[in-house]
Write a protein that holds these residues in place. Structure first.
Motif, PDB file in Angstrom:
ATOM      1  N   ALA A  96       0.834  -1.203   0.000  1.00  0.00           N
ATOM      2  CA  ALA A  96       0.000   0.000   0.000  1.00  0.00           C
ATOM      3  C   ALA A  96       0.870   1.255   0.000  1.00  0.00           C
ATOM      4  CB  ALA A  96      -0.919  -0.004   1.223  1.00  0.00           C
ATOM      5  N   MET A 111       2.323   4.365   1.287  1.00  0.00           N
ATOM      6  CA  MET A 111       2.517   4.873   2.639  1.00  0.00           C
ATOM      7  C   MET A 111       3.584   5.961   2.634  1.00  0.00           C
ATOM      8  SD  MET A 111       2.530   1.465   5.030  1.00  0.00           S
ATOM      9  CE  MET A 111       2.981   2.484   6.436  1.00  0.00           C
ATOM     10  N   HIS A 113      -1.034  12.399  -7.189  1.00  0.00           N
ATOM     11  CA  HIS A 113      -2.487  12.547  -7.270  1.00  0.00           C
ATOM     12  C   HIS A 113      -2.915  13.702  -8.173  1.00  0.00           C
ATOM     13  CE1 HIS A 113      -2.549   9.755  -3.901  1.00  0.00           C
ATOM     14  NE2 HIS A 113      -1.714  10.565  -3.252  1.00  0.00           N
ATOM     15  N   GLY A 150      -4.141  14.024   3.447  1.00  0.00           N
ATOM     16  CA  GLY A 150      -3.735  13.109   2.383  1.00  0.00           C
ATOM     17  C   GLY A 150      -2.272  12.759   2.450  1.00  0.00           C
ATOM     18  N   GLU A 203      -1.265   9.214   3.255  1.00  0.00           N
ATOM     19  CA  GLU A 203      -1.386   8.172   2.220  1.00  0.00           C
ATOM     20  C   GLU A 203      -0.501   8.461   1.019  1.00  0.00           C
ATOM     21  OE1 GLU A 203      -3.255   5.524   2.681  1.00  0.00           O
ATOM     22  OE2 GLU A 203      -4.223   6.170   4.530  1.00  0.00           O
ATOM     23  N   CYS A 204       0.480   9.370   1.162  1.00  0.00           N
ATOM     24  CA  CYS A 204       1.249   9.826  -0.006  1.00  0.00           C
ATOM     25  C   CYS A 204       2.692   9.356   0.087  1.00  0.00           C
ATOM     26  CB  CYS A 204       1.190  11.351  -0.090  1.00  0.00           C
ATOM     27  SG  CYS A 204       2.079  12.021  -1.524  1.00  0.00           S
ATOM     28  N   ARG A 246      -9.696   6.326   7.437  1.00  0.00           N
ATOM     29  CA  ARG A 246      -8.384   5.909   6.935  1.00  0.00           C
ATOM     30  C   ARG A 246      -7.262   6.676   7.618  1.00  0.00           C
ATOM     31  NH1 ARG A 246      -7.801   2.935   2.349  1.00  0.00           N
ATOM     32  NH2 ARG A 246      -5.848   4.042   1.887  1.00  0.00           N
ATOM     33  N   ALA A 247      -7.464   7.989   7.824  1.00  0.00           N
ATOM     34  CA  ALA A 247      -6.430   8.794   8.489  1.00  0.00           C
ATOM     35  C   ALA A 247      -6.223   8.316   9.920  1.00  0.00           C
ATOM     36  CB  ALA A 247      -6.828  10.261   8.462  1.00  0.00           C
ATOM     37  N   ARG A 249      -4.307   4.997   9.868  1.00  0.00           N
ATOM     38  CA  ARG A 249      -2.909   5.184   9.496  1.00  0.00           C
ATOM     39  C   ARG A 249      -2.093   5.723  10.670  1.00  0.00           C
ATOM     40  NH1 ARG A 249      -0.680   2.678   5.765  1.00  0.00           N
ATOM     41  NH2 ARG A 249      -1.874   3.544   4.041  1.00  0.00           N
ATOM     42  N   ASP A 301       0.161   2.722  12.047  1.00  0.00           N
ATOM     43  CA  ASP A 301       1.436   2.751  11.324  1.00  0.00           C
ATOM     44  C   ASP A 301       2.399   3.813  11.839  1.00  0.00           C
ATOM     45  OD1 ASP A 301       0.566   0.697   9.624  1.00  0.00           O
ATOM     46  OD2 ASP A 301      -0.472   2.133   8.333  1.00  0.00           O
TER      47      ASP A 301
END
Length: 599
Positions: free
Chosen positions: A451, A453, A504, A517, A520-521, A559-560, A563, A567
């Motif tokens: 994924a 990350m 993106h 974001g 997730e970048c 999702r945030a 994460r 993680d």
């Protein structure tokens, strides 16, 4: 037709040549009869105890028609299953209390109440359905044989078997690789022992009297094929051994086993053949001496008969050929070992062996022989209990082992079946469930690992990066490690290695994602310096959890939140996170949120 047709002359037909000679298709009128089954053998039926007699006669005639050439009942076992099911319907009629003297008195309610009668006796839906199918099938044939006697009500009911939903049976499971290895090793050892027994001569008996008696018995076996228990030579040997205290429990098998396969020898051969080829156990039993055909390149075809594959009964399977451990070599060895018995008992069956006082062609094994074989070898199941071997599960076991060997590759696994049938019947079995669950778990792990990350740098990794910028991780965009770590390229939650090279958005344009974001970048680099801002944002989204609907919160911040908690924070450890919270408490970080994010 002309009486003397000759070559070169036309054949002339008369008006009467096409008329069929009337014949009685069913000359039997009693309730005790024998059916010559299409696939061989005879089925002896006895309906003399069934009442009413008129209905019993109609059922007997219908059963004979169903088993006639071209009918749906081709195997003896199937005919006998019908013969067992029909009396149950008559037993219900005897208990229902309604006078039923013939087919004309039967109504739809009798079939429905028979189904309820079976269910009340504790039959499972699967067992009940099999019995009901046979009874309905016989009644349908009666309706064909006597169309004027069947009531319209019953005729409408016979259009279906049951109004209740059909319950599928539990699929037959495979044995585990542990059990399969025990079965294969035991069968191979026995096959090798049988080969040695038939090839090697027994050591001479030190007792000259017994040696002469044994020679006399073997001379009778050589001349007649078998020695009977009543033979004087056999009884003399038997009593002489008993006087000396020698065991005689298996004397006949020991004497004949020097020349022929015995009924005990059949079990390991059958187990090994089924495990190595994957043939259905009934197909293994029906093999003939000419089943090996078209040998080529170390392989050979096995021609076999699968009776339940209506319309495609004759099939072929290409297997390895050569040594005795390979399927082709195993069958060749069987042919050689049964040649001596075949001289006295000619048969096309592959399985000709010495039974109890006679030669037997074909396998009519009892479960007791199979149980004795597994008990003799101490074969156990996965729980450590003595294994009760069901030969019908060996095909599934072969398929499961092949599935493991091909690593679930359906194109290689689906041998003799379409991929859909192979996956449904042979891959989706309980024995392979741990493998499938492990594969799913591994797929999830790979998905998480692959994924997108951000790069998370602990203080030790950050120090290493600063000391040797040339070995810094490769990140998209053009960046200077010193500027990236020094805060020159900071956004709120991370340092950005390429604000104008976002994956993106188009190249050269600013990053279009909202600030979270960054979590997730792949361009983001998160260091301990950004932890207070991340913890501030975490507190905010935890507060939003109490204000928003659970579904809305999950869509916006789920999702945030995952994460950060799964993680980012675990990567730094509890001590660094605690220090970041102390810094946040001393110097609160502004929350750069647009107004719509607070709704």
């Amino acid at each position: 037709m002309s009486s003397h047709p000759r070559k070169g002359h036309g054949v002339a037909f008369g008006r009467d040549d096409g008329l069929a000679i009337p014949s009685d298709p069913d000359p039997i009128t009693g309730l005790r009869f024998t059916i010559a089954v299409q696939n061989g053998g005879e089925a002896r039926i006895d309906f003399t105890a069934l009442r009413p007699r008129r209905l019993a006669l109609a059922a007997a005639r219908a059963l004979r028609h169903l088993a006639a050439p071209g009918g749906p009942l081709g195997a003896r076992t199937t005919v006998m299953a019908y013969a067992v099911a029909v009396p149950k319907f008559f037993a219900y009629l005897g208990e229902c209390g309604e006078p039923v003297d013939g087919i004309g008195a039967l109504q739809a309610r009798h079939v429905d109440r028979f189904e309820a009668w079976l269910e009340a006796r504790g039959l499972t839906r699967i067992h009940l359905y099999t019995l009901l199918t046979k009874v309905v099938g016989v009644l349908r044939q009666i309706a064909i044989d006597s169309p004027d006697e069947v009531s319209p009500d019953l005729r409408d009911r016979l259009r279906y078997v049951s109004a209740k939903p059909f319950q599928h049976s539990r699929p037959r499971d495979a044995y585990s690789p542990y059990v399969a290895r025990q079965l294969r090793d035991a069968a191979r050892d026995d096959v090798a022992a049988v080969s040695r027994r038939l090839q090697e001569k027994p050591p001479p008996d030190p007792d000259p009297v017994l040696r002469r008696m044994q020679a006399a018995v073997h001379a009778i076996i050589e001349e007649r094929g078998l020695v009977r228990h009543s033979e004087p030579a056999f009884t003399s040997l038997y009593h002489a051994r008993r006087r000396r205290g020698w065991p005689n429990d298996h004397l006949a098998d020991e004497l004949h086993g020097r020349r022929y396969l015995t009924r005990d020898d059949v079990v390991p051969f059958l187990v090994l053949l089924a495990l190595e080829t994957g043939l259905e156990i009934e197909c293994c039993k029906a093999l003939t001496v000419d089943c090996l055909q078209n040998a080529s390149g170390g392989t050979v075809e096995i021609a076999y008969l699968k009776r339940r594959a209506r319309g495609a009964e004759h099939k072929r399977l290409r297997v390895r050929d050569g040594g005795s451990t390979m399927p082709g070599g195993l069958i060749r060895r069987l042919i050689e070992m049964t040649a001596a018995a075949r001289r006295y008992h000619p048969s096309e069956s592959l399985w000709v062996y010495c039974g109890i006082g006679t030669f037997v062609a074909g396998i009519r094994h009892r479960q007791a022989l199979v149980d004795a074989w597994t008990r003799r070898h101490g074969i156990i199941d996965d729980a450590g209990r003595p294994l009760r071997l069901l030969l019908s599960r060996l095909r599934k076991t072969h398929k499961a082992l092949w599935y493991l060997k091909t690593e679930g590759h359906v194109a290689r696994f689906a041998v003799g079946h379409t991929p859909e049938v192979a996956a449904r019947h042979y891959a989706d079995v309980p024995a392979l469930r741990p493998l499938h669950e492990a594969a799913v778990a591994e797929a999830f792990r790979e998905a998480v690992a692959s994924a997108v990350m951000p790069t998370v740098l602990t203080p030790d990794q950050e120090a290493t990066w600063r000391a040797d910028p040339a070995h810094a991780p490769s990140l998209p965009g053009e960046h200077d490690p010193a500027m990236l770590l020094g805060g020159k390229q900071d956004v709120w939650l991370a340092s950005c290695a390429g604000f104008h090279a976002s994956p993106h958005g188009p190249a050269g344009a600013p990053c279009p994602l909202p600030f979270w974001g960054c979590l997730e970048c792949p361009n983001a680099v998160i260091t301990a310096r950004k932890l207070p801002a991340i913890l501030s944002f975490l507190d905010f989204i935890e507060g939003q959890r109490r204000a928003l609907h659970a579904g809305d919160w999950a869509v916006k911040f789920g999702r945030a939140h995952a994460r950060i908690t799964s993680d980012v924070l675990p990567a730094f450890g509890a001590a660094i996170v605690t220090e970041a919270r102390r810094v946040l408490a001393a110097e609160p970080v502004p929350i750069y949120l647009p107004p719509e994010a607070r709704l």
